[in-house]
Design a protein around this motif. Structure first.
Motif, short mmCIF file in Angstrom:
data_model
loop_
_atom_site.label_atom_id
_atom_site.label_comp_id
_atom_site.label_asym_id
_atom_site.label_seq_id
_atom_site.Cartn_x
_atom_site.Cartn_y
_atom_site.Cartn_z
N THR A 31 0.64 -1.01 -0.36
CA THR A 31 0.31 0.27 0.05
C THR A 31 0.82 0.78 0.05
OG1 THR A 31 0.04 0.34 2.45
CG2 THR A 31 -1.79 -1.23 1.10
N TYR A 32 0.34 2.16 -0.61
CA TYR A 32 1.30 3.99 -0.28
C TYR A 32 0.40 4.30 -1.16
CZ TYR A 32 -0.17 2.85 -5.79
OH TYR A 32 -0.32 2.10 -6.90
N ALA A 33 1.20 5.73 -0.24
CA ALA A 33 0.43 7.50 -0.38
C ALA A 33 0.77 7.42 -1.31
CB ALA A 33 0.79 7.87 0.68
N MET A 34 -0.13 8.16 -2.38
CA MET A 34 0.54 9.36 -3.49
C MET A 34 0.75 10.88 -3.37
SD MET A 34 -0.26 7.12 -6.74
CE MET A 34 0.72 7.83 -7.93
N GLY A 35 0.94 11.31 -4.12
CA GLY A 35 0.62 13.42 -4.00
C GLY A 35 1.19 14.05 -5.13
N TRP A 36 1.22 15.19 -5.33
CA TRP A 36 1.74 16.14 -6.04
C TRP A 36 2.11 17.54 -5.74
CZ3 TRP A 36 0.18 15.32 -11.33
CH2 TRP A 36 -0.46 14.08 -11.45
N PHE A 37 3.23 17.54 -6.59
CA PHE A 37 4.13 18.94 -5.86
C PHE A 37 4.18 19.77 -7.21
CE2 PHE A 37 6.54 17.67 -1.60
CZ PHE A 37 6.11 16.35 -1.77
N ARG A 38 4.72 20.56 -6.74
CA ARG A 38 4.43 21.36 -8.18
C ARG A 38 6.35 22.87 -7.98
NH1 ARG A 38 -0.52 25.50 -7.78
NH2 ARG A 38 0.43 26.90 -6.05
N GLN A 39 6.71 23.02 -9.58
CA GLN A 39 8.09 24.05 -9.27
C GLN A 39 7.31 24.58 -10.21
OE1 GLN A 39 11.54 21.82 -9.90
NE2 GLN A 39 12.24 22.91 -8.73
N ALA A 40 7.47 26.70 -10.36
CA ALA A 40 7.27 26.84 -10.96
C ALA A 40 8.79 27.75 -11.44
CB ALA A 40 6.79 28.42 -10.24
N PRO A 41 9.48 28.36 -12.31
CA PRO A 41 10.42 29.61 -12.77
C PRO A 41 11.06 29.67 -11.73
CG PRO A 41 8.95 29.16 -14.58
CD PRO A 41 8.05 28.72 -13.52
N GLU A 89 -0.77 32.16 -10.99
CA GLU A 89 0.21 31.67 -10.26
C GLU A 89 0.33 29.98 -9.60
OE1 GLU A 89 -2.02 33.76 -10.00
OE2 GLU A 89 -2.69 33.83 -7.55
N ASP A 90 -0.69 29.44 -10.73
CA ASP A 90 -0.61 28.16 -10.32
C ASP A 90 0.39 27.21 -11.68
OD1 ASP A 90 -4.42 28.22 -9.91
OD2 ASP A 90 -2.48 27.76 -8.17
N THR A 91 0.83 28.08 -12.21
CA THR A 91 1.70 27.61 -13.84
C THR A 91 3.12 27.15 -13.12
OG1 THR A 91 0.78 29.30 -15.12
CG2 THR A 91 3.07 28.69 -15.40
N ALA A 92 2.73 25.51 -13.52
CA ALA A 92 4.29 25.59 -13.03
C ALA A 92 4.38 24.21 -14.04
CB ALA A 92 3.99 24.80 -11.51
N VAL A 93 5.67 23.55 -13.47
CA VAL A 93 5.66 22.03 -13.99
C VAL A 93 5.29 20.87 -13.07
CG1 VAL A 93 7.37 19.74 -14.22
CG2 VAL A 93 7.29 22.32 -15.50
N TYR A 94 4.02 20.04 -13.39
CA TYR A 94 3.79 19.20 -11.58
C TYR A 94 4.40 18.06 -11.68
CZ TYR A 94 -0.16 22.91 -10.53
OH TYR A 94 -0.57 24.07 -10.02
N TYR A 95 4.91 18.00 -10.32
CA TYR A 95 4.82 16.17 -10.43
C TYR A 95 4.34 15.37 -9.39
CZ TYR A 95 9.32 18.33 -12.52
OH TYR A 95 10.42 19.28 -13.12
#
Length: 122
Positions: A31-41, A89-95
């Motif tokens: 079992t595992y958790a998952m998530g999202w991160f983001r990185q803006a310029p 401001e939500d503009t980013a690469v989402y990981y």
């Protein structure tokens, strides 16, 4: 070998919506958790949202609460991020990220996707 593959990022106008998907293969844990991160310029990568295996524990960073919704389909080994009322401001690469539990996935996840670009125009 764990692989996380994100999809769904694109250019969208402010106020619009997007749904990101992340499919996991090669499960490292039962079992595992998952998530999202983001990185803006020019900025550091930041936590966005996380969800436990059962979906009972969900976390968001303050700036997306009420606008973003994380969910998962364990039968498809996939996590989603529904993003509404998007802002420039939500503009980013989402990981996408994966680890054994929500504490680890929110702080130092062991597995990452390659990222998907989200651009919100004003």
């Amino acid at each position: 070998q764990v692989q996380l593959v994100e999809s769904g990022g694109r250019l969208v106008q402010a106020g619009g919506s997007l749904r990101l998907s992340c499919a996991a293969s090669g499960r490292p844990f039962s079992t595992y958790a998952m998530g999202w991160f983001r990185q803006a310029p020019g900025k550091e990568r930041e936590f966005v949202a996380a969800i436990s295996w059962t979906g009972n524990n969900i976390y968001y960073t303050d700036s997306v609460k009420g606008r973003f919704t994380i969910s998962r389909d364990n039968a498809k080994n996939t996590v989603y991020l529904q993003m509404n009322s998007l802002k420039p401001e939500d503009t980013a690469v989402y990981y996408c990220a994966l680890d054994a539990n929500t504490i680890r996935v929110r702080t130092t996840p062991g597995y990452w996707g390659q990222g998907t670009q989200v651009t919100v125009s004003s």
